[in-house]
Design a protein around this motif. Structure first.
Motif, PDB file in Angstrom:
ATOM      1  N   THR A   1       0.830  -1.201   0.000  1.00  0.00           N
ATOM      2  CA  THR A   1       0.000   0.000   0.000  1.00  0.00           C
ATOM      3  C   THR A   1       0.867   1.255   0.000  1.00  0.00           C
ATOM      4  O   THR A   1       1.966   1.270   0.557  1.00  0.00           O
ATOM      5  N   ASP A   2       0.336   2.318  -0.613  1.00  0.00           N
ATOM      6  CA  ASP A   2       1.016   3.613  -0.676  1.00  0.00           C
ATOM      7  C   ASP A   2      -0.050   4.692  -0.463  1.00  0.00           C
ATOM      8  O   ASP A   2      -0.449   5.396  -1.382  1.00  0.00           O
TER       9      ASP A   2
ATOM     10  N   GLY B   1      -2.628   5.367   9.011  1.00  0.00           N
ATOM     11  CA  GLY B   1      -1.489   4.602   9.521  1.00  0.00           C
ATOM     12  C   GLY B   1      -1.395   3.194   8.981  1.00  0.00           C
ATOM     13  O   GLY B   1      -0.422   2.487   9.255  1.00  0.00           O
ATOM     14  N   ASN B   2      -2.374   2.764   8.185  1.00  0.00           N
ATOM     15  CA  ASN B   2      -2.302   1.426   7.591  1.00  0.00           C
ATOM     16  C   ASN B   2      -1.151   1.343   6.596  1.00  0.00           C
ATOM     17  O   ASN B   2      -0.938   2.251   5.786  1.00  0.00           O
ATOM     18  N   HIS B   3      -0.435   0.239   6.644  1.00  0.00           N
ATOM     19  CA  HIS B   3       0.675  -0.012   5.728  1.00  0.00           C
ATOM     20  C   HIS B   3       0.803  -1.528   5.631  1.00  0.00           C
ATOM     21  O   HIS B   3       1.119  -2.190   6.618  1.00  0.00           O
TER      22      HIS B   3
ATOM     23  N   LYS C   1      -4.600  -7.280  13.547  1.00  0.00           N
ATOM     24  CA  LYS C   1      -3.491  -6.556  14.156  1.00  0.00           C
ATOM     25  C   LYS C   1      -2.147  -7.069  13.663  1.00  0.00           C
ATOM     26  O   LYS C   1      -1.181  -6.309  13.600  1.00  0.00           O
ATOM     27  N   LEU C   2      -2.067  -8.362  13.335  1.00  0.00           N
ATOM     28  CA  LEU C   2      -0.783  -8.965  12.974  1.00  0.00           C
ATOM     29  C   LEU C   2      -0.764  -9.314  11.486  1.00  0.00           C
ATOM     30  O   LEU C   2      -1.196  -8.547  10.666  1.00  0.00           O
ATOM     31  N   ASP C   3      -0.240 -10.489  11.147  1.00  0.00           N
ATOM     32  CA  ASP C   3      -0.056 -10.903   9.762  1.00  0.00           C
ATOM     33  C   ASP C   3      -1.007 -12.061   9.467  1.00  0.00           C
ATOM     34  O   ASP C   3      -1.171 -12.965  10.286  1.00  0.00           O
ATOM     35  N   ILE C   4      -1.602 -12.054   8.274  1.00  0.00           N
ATOM     36  CA  ILE C   4      -2.664 -13.016   8.002  1.00  0.00           C
ATOM     37  C   ILE C   4      -2.508 -13.701   6.645  1.00  0.00           C
ATOM     38  O   ILE C   4      -1.833 -13.212   5.744  1.00  0.00           O
ATOM     39  N   PHE C   5      -3.149 -14.849   6.564  1.00  0.00           N
ATOM     40  CA  PHE C   5      -3.362 -15.588   5.323  1.00  0.00           C
ATOM     41  C   PHE C   5      -4.852 -15.573   5.037  1.00  0.00           C
ATOM     42  O   PHE C   5      -5.666 -15.757   5.943  1.00  0.00           O
ATOM     43  N   LEU C   6      -5.234 -15.343   3.785  1.00  0.00           N
ATOM     44  CA  LEU C   6      -6.651 -15.400   3.466  1.00  0.00           C
ATOM     45  C   LEU C   6      -6.868 -16.007   2.096  1.00  0.00           C
ATOM     46  O   LEU C   6      -6.115 -15.734   1.150  1.00  0.00           O
TER      47      LEU C   6
ATOM     48  N   LEU D   1       2.438  -3.806   8.361  1.00  0.00           N
ATOM     49  CA  LEU D   1       3.586  -2.953   8.664  1.00  0.00           C
ATOM     50  C   LEU D   1       3.180  -1.678   9.396  1.00  0.00           C
ATOM     51  O   LEU D   1       4.035  -0.840   9.681  1.00  0.00           O
ATOM     52  N   GLY D   2       1.896  -1.540   9.686  1.00  0.00           N
ATOM     53  CA  GLY D   2       1.421  -0.307  10.306  1.00  0.00           C
ATOM     54  C   GLY D   2       0.368  -0.562  11.365  1.00  0.00           C
ATOM     55  O   GLY D   2       0.509  -1.451  12.200  1.00  0.00           O
ATOM     56  N   THR D   3      -0.705   0.223  11.320  1.00  0.00           N
ATOM     57  CA  THR D   3      -1.763   0.157  12.329  1.00  0.00           C
ATOM     58  C   THR D   3      -2.740  -0.970  12.007  1.00  0.00           C
ATOM     59  O   THR D   3      -2.766  -1.483  10.889  1.00  0.00           O
TER      60      THR D   3
END
Length: 306
Positions: free
Chosen positions: A52-53, A115-117, A97-102, A81-83
């Protein structure tokens, strides 16, 4: 893998006032996401890497916005990487909040806030199936933590990298090593990845599964089992998703060049029925100006009453 918390929300609803829809809001998806296709042998497993940018968007959308994507083949890893952000998969909502697989065979919406990244990998088939006994058909209904599907050290290195290009380089090296170490280990993986690559490159979407199985000397049931284990969906569903996605992308981008016959649809009604099922009630209206261009040369699909 443990499932994340979920609550029910309507499909393609939005927690925010602004929603960007895949295919239709092209400027957003082309210019607000960094993207790089996978190279070499990785392209059989990975469609592309993305990040994301959004920094310039928060002044325009201080209350956030959502990005909606249609079903696809395979699955996505998302590294936060962010919020925190919120994911909607089908009709279920997941705070992340963390890292996911979908899995990607359902409608997907990501609700973004300041703040999302996010760094992501869009897989056809994850190379992890070469070294671990993972059956992705068991994980096709919900969002899951990513920890089991990638080495912890690699995950931390990628998240700590200084740039998108560095992240792509690190994760590419990681998966390239797995492919090279296990190149002869799983014939069924090579078969499925090869069929998906050929379908994409040559637009070969309509060959019956029985015919594909016969070409490779196996039964249709065995080929279906291979697809389920590696992609999470049956082979016919995987090929039909690739077909309608490729058709929609061309129809939106270059409607004057679109011919539904090129995608194996035998008439307009056949194409429109598949399109309507894929887009859903929310987005079929966005396609109407493009569909009007097809009607003079084809029999229109009658609108459903009610």
């Amino acid at each position: 893998m443990a499932r994340l918390m979920m609550q029910q929300v309507p499909v393609f609803s939005s927690l925010c006032n602004v929603q960007h829809v895949e295919f239709f809001h092209r400027d957003h998806f082309e210019h607000r996401y960094l993207r790089r296709p996978a190279g070499r042998s990785l392209s059989y497993f990975i469609d592309f890497f993305w990040e994301t940018d959004f920094e310039e968007l928060w002044a325009q959308h201080p209350e956030g916005f959502s990005d909606a994507l249609f079903p696809n083949v395979g699955y996505t890893y998302m590294l936060n990487l962010g919020t925190p952000f919120a994911m909607q998969l089908g009709s279920s909502h997941y705070p992340v909040k963390l890292d996911i697989f979908l899995p990607r065979q359902q409608y997907m919406i990501c609700h973004h806030g300041a703040g999302n990244h996010i760094f992501g990998i869009k897989f056809r088939v994850s190379p992890i199936v070469l070294e671990k006994k993972v059956n992705f058909s068991e994980y096709r209904e919900s969002v899951h933590p990513l920890s089991y599907l990638i080495d912890r050290e690699v995950l931390q290195a990628v998240k700590g990298a200084a740039s998108f290009n560095e992240r792509v380089g690190l994760i590419s090296q990681y998966y390239q090593r797995i492919i090279e170490q296990h190149s002869q280990a799983r014939d069924h993986v090579a078969l499925v990845t090869g069929l998906l690559k050929r379908a994409t490159d040559e637009q070969e979407f309509s060959v019956p599964i029985a015919d594909l199985a016969a070409r490779h000397g196996i039964s249709p049931r065995t080929l279906q089992r291979y697809f389920l284990a590696t992609t999470g969906v049956p082979g016919k569903q995987a090929l039909q998703l690739l077909r309608i996605r490729t058709a929609v992308e061309l129809l939106v981008a270059r409607p004057g060049r679109f011919r539904f016959e090129d995608f194996g649809y035998y008439d307009y009604s056949h194409f429109h029925k598949h399109l309507r099922a894929f887009l859903g009630r929310h987005s079929i209206n966005m396609m109407q100006p493009h569909l009007e261009l097809l009607k003079p040369n084809s029999r229109p699909f009658p609108e459903r009453k009610g």
